[in-house]
Design an enzyme around this catalytic site. Structure first.
Site, mmCIF file in Angstrom:
data_model
loop_
_atom_site.group_PDB
_atom_site.id
_atom_site.type_symbol
_atom_site.label_atom_id
_atom_site.label_comp_id
_atom_site.label_asym_id
_atom_site.label_seq_id
_atom_site.Cartn_x
_atom_site.Cartn_y
_atom_site.Cartn_z
ATOM 1 N N ASP A 199 -61.387 -67.573 -10.034
ATOM 2 C CA ASP A 199 -61.594 -66.717 -11.002
ATOM 3 C C ASP A 199 -62.767 -65.524 -10.789
ATOM 4 O O ASP A 199 -63.649 -65.939 -10.067
ATOM 5 C CB ASP A 199 -61.603 -67.246 -12.482
ATOM 6 C CG ASP A 199 -60.972 -66.416 -13.486
ATOM 7 O OD1 ASP A 199 -60.706 -65.294 -13.151
ATOM 8 O OD2 ASP A 199 -60.643 -66.938 -14.591
ATOM 9 N N GLU B 72 -53.920 -68.042 -19.213
ATOM 10 C CA GLU B 72 -55.432 -68.162 -19.077
ATOM 11 C C GLU B 72 -56.144 -67.272 -20.073
ATOM 12 O O GLU B 72 -57.197 -67.614 -20.742
ATOM 13 C CB GLU B 72 -55.849 -68.076 -17.704
ATOM 14 C CG GLU B 72 -57.423 -68.514 -17.411
ATOM 15 C CD GLU B 72 -58.242 -67.353 -17.945
ATOM 16 O OE1 GLU B 72 -59.571 -67.577 -17.882
ATOM 17 O OE2 GLU B 72 -58.086 -66.257 -17.852
ATOM 18 N N GLU B 73 -55.724 -66.179 -20.159
ATOM 19 C CA GLU B 73 -56.536 -65.104 -20.993
ATOM 20 C C GLU B 73 -56.492 -65.793 -22.600
ATOM 21 O O GLU B 73 -57.207 -65.040 -23.243
ATOM 22 C CB GLU B 73 -55.776 -63.662 -20.596
ATOM 23 C CG GLU B 73 -55.772 -63.211 -19.489
ATOM 24 C CD GLU B 73 -57.502 -62.864 -18.943
ATOM 25 O OE1 GLU B 73 -58.192 -63.083 -19.855
ATOM 26 O OE2 GLU B 73 -57.735 -62.402 -17.973
ATOM 27 N N HIS C 37 -62.640 -56.578 -17.393
ATOM 28 C CA HIS C 37 -61.900 -56.418 -18.566
ATOM 29 C C HIS C 37 -61.812 -54.950 -18.929
ATOM 30 O O HIS C 37 -61.748 -54.718 -20.260
ATOM 31 C CB HIS C 37 -62.121 -57.289 -19.972
ATOM 32 C CG HIS C 37 -61.677 -58.767 -19.864
ATOM 33 N ND1 HIS C 37 -61.648 -59.625 -20.761
ATOM 34 C CD2 HIS C 37 -61.054 -59.584 -18.854
ATOM 35 C CE1 HIS C 37 -61.005 -60.699 -20.518
ATOM 36 N NE2 HIS C 37 -60.692 -60.620 -19.163
#
Length: 340
Positions: free
Chosen positions: A238, A217-218, A318
């Site tokens: 998410d 996904e990243e 993040h």
């Protein structure tokens, strides 16, 4: 919730940057299998766990991703330091000072720290503050007696080796979880909670349900393939991103109306909002201009499915992330209400 948090702490401490997720996938598979769910693997290494439902003609798929941010060795310098290339999108400033582990192809592990090339203010003075943090000025200082490139090569470290960021997980008495990689492991354990509800109460969801644990996904293509063929609705679970100008918080589930890939399905969004209201689940509706999900990947790949996005609020995404157990619980509760 105690079990959910214990599983979260375990999962956060399993190294799983994009491209190197097998250990985490195996842990997740064991959790679903312990509940009696059948699991299978995709060619790309993702995991699909299936919970039979009352209606087996129209299926539901919920996704969460187990892959995380990280880095790889880009260059070994003449003085024995390591330069990095990023895995996933994050600001270089957010990894300065972090402890790391370098993993070789021979499964040897070496610790180190990420510092700037001008880290000592006693040596470099104003340069320490003035230097931009980027791929050229941040290095890994390996915790071994290395003085040149050959010393590093002799350890078995090579270009392309994974560099794991220390999650530094802490659970506070007040219910906060502080850690790297809450994106998206807080959502993976939320799926555990949803599945456990149906298993422990010996009831079936309205539709056969698949829990899709993606592993790319990243980097943008996690759920672009292998979605179970009878899927008609797809919910990406998410993290939500609190911050200036946002409605999301660390104590609620967020229903995403739109992200960088465009609006999510309108009718599905309305249904999720109604379910949250009827079940008195704390929720927010939000929009994320710099965000994409496995739902985005599925739609771009051409899947003919309705897509929604929900998830717990994770502060400082993040970066040095934090959420609260209330947000995880709200996400579980909305998922259960939707599946029922």
């Amino acid at each position: 919730m105690n079990t959910i948090i214990e599983d979260l702490v375990t999962l956060l401490n399993i190294k799983s940057p994009t491209g190197h997720t097998e250990a985490a996938i195996q842990f997740v598979a064991s959790k679903f299998e312990s509940m009696g769910l059948k699991t299978r693997r995709t060619n790309k290494g993702a995991l699909i766990a299936t919970l039979p439902g009352i209606d087996d003609n129209a299926h539901i798929t919920l996704s969460a991703h187990v892959d995380t941010l990280g880095a790889q060795v880009k260059e070994i310098t003449a003085d024995g330091s390591l330069k990095l290339t990023q895995i996933g999108g994050y600001a270089w400033t957010t990894i300065e000072g972090e402890h790391v582990t370098v993993e070789t192809l021979d499964a040897a592990f070496y610790t180190g720290s990420i510092i700037t090339t001008v880290a000592s203010s006693h040596v470099h003075g104003a340069k320490t503050n003035a230097t931009e943090r980027n791929e050229n000025t941040l290095i890994v200082r390996v915790d071994e007696k290395v003085f040149n490139k050959q010393d590093v090569l002799d350890l078995g470290i090579r270009v392309g080796d994974f560099v794991h960021l220390d999650p530094r997980t802490v659970v506070s008495p007040s219910g906060f979880i502080k850690s790297r990689h809450l994106d998206d492991k807080a959502c993976v354990v939320s799926l555990f909670g949803m599945a456990a509800y149906f298993v422990e109460n010996n009831i079936k969801p309205a539709h056969t349900t698949h829990f899709f644990i993606s592993n790319y996904e990243e980097v943008g293509h996690g759920a672009s393939a292998a979605i179970p063929e009878k899927t008609v609705e797809f919910i990406a679970v998410d993290m939500a991103a609190p911050g200036s100008g946002q409605t999301s918080d660390e104590y609620s589930v967020t229903i995403c109306a739109k992200d960088s890939s465009g609006p999510y399905d309108y009718e599905l969004k309305k249904r999720l909002v109604t379910l949250a209201q009827e079940n008195k689940i704390p929720f927010n509706i939000d929009i994320y201009p710099f965000y994409g999900s496995d739902g985005s990947a599925a739609l771009r790949a051409g899947h003919d499915i309705r897509v929604g996005l929900i998830g717990p609020g994770v502060d400082a995404s993040h970066s040095f992330e934090r959420t609260h157990e209330d947000a995880i619980q709200a996400t579980i509760d909305l998922g259960i209400a939707y599946l029922k």
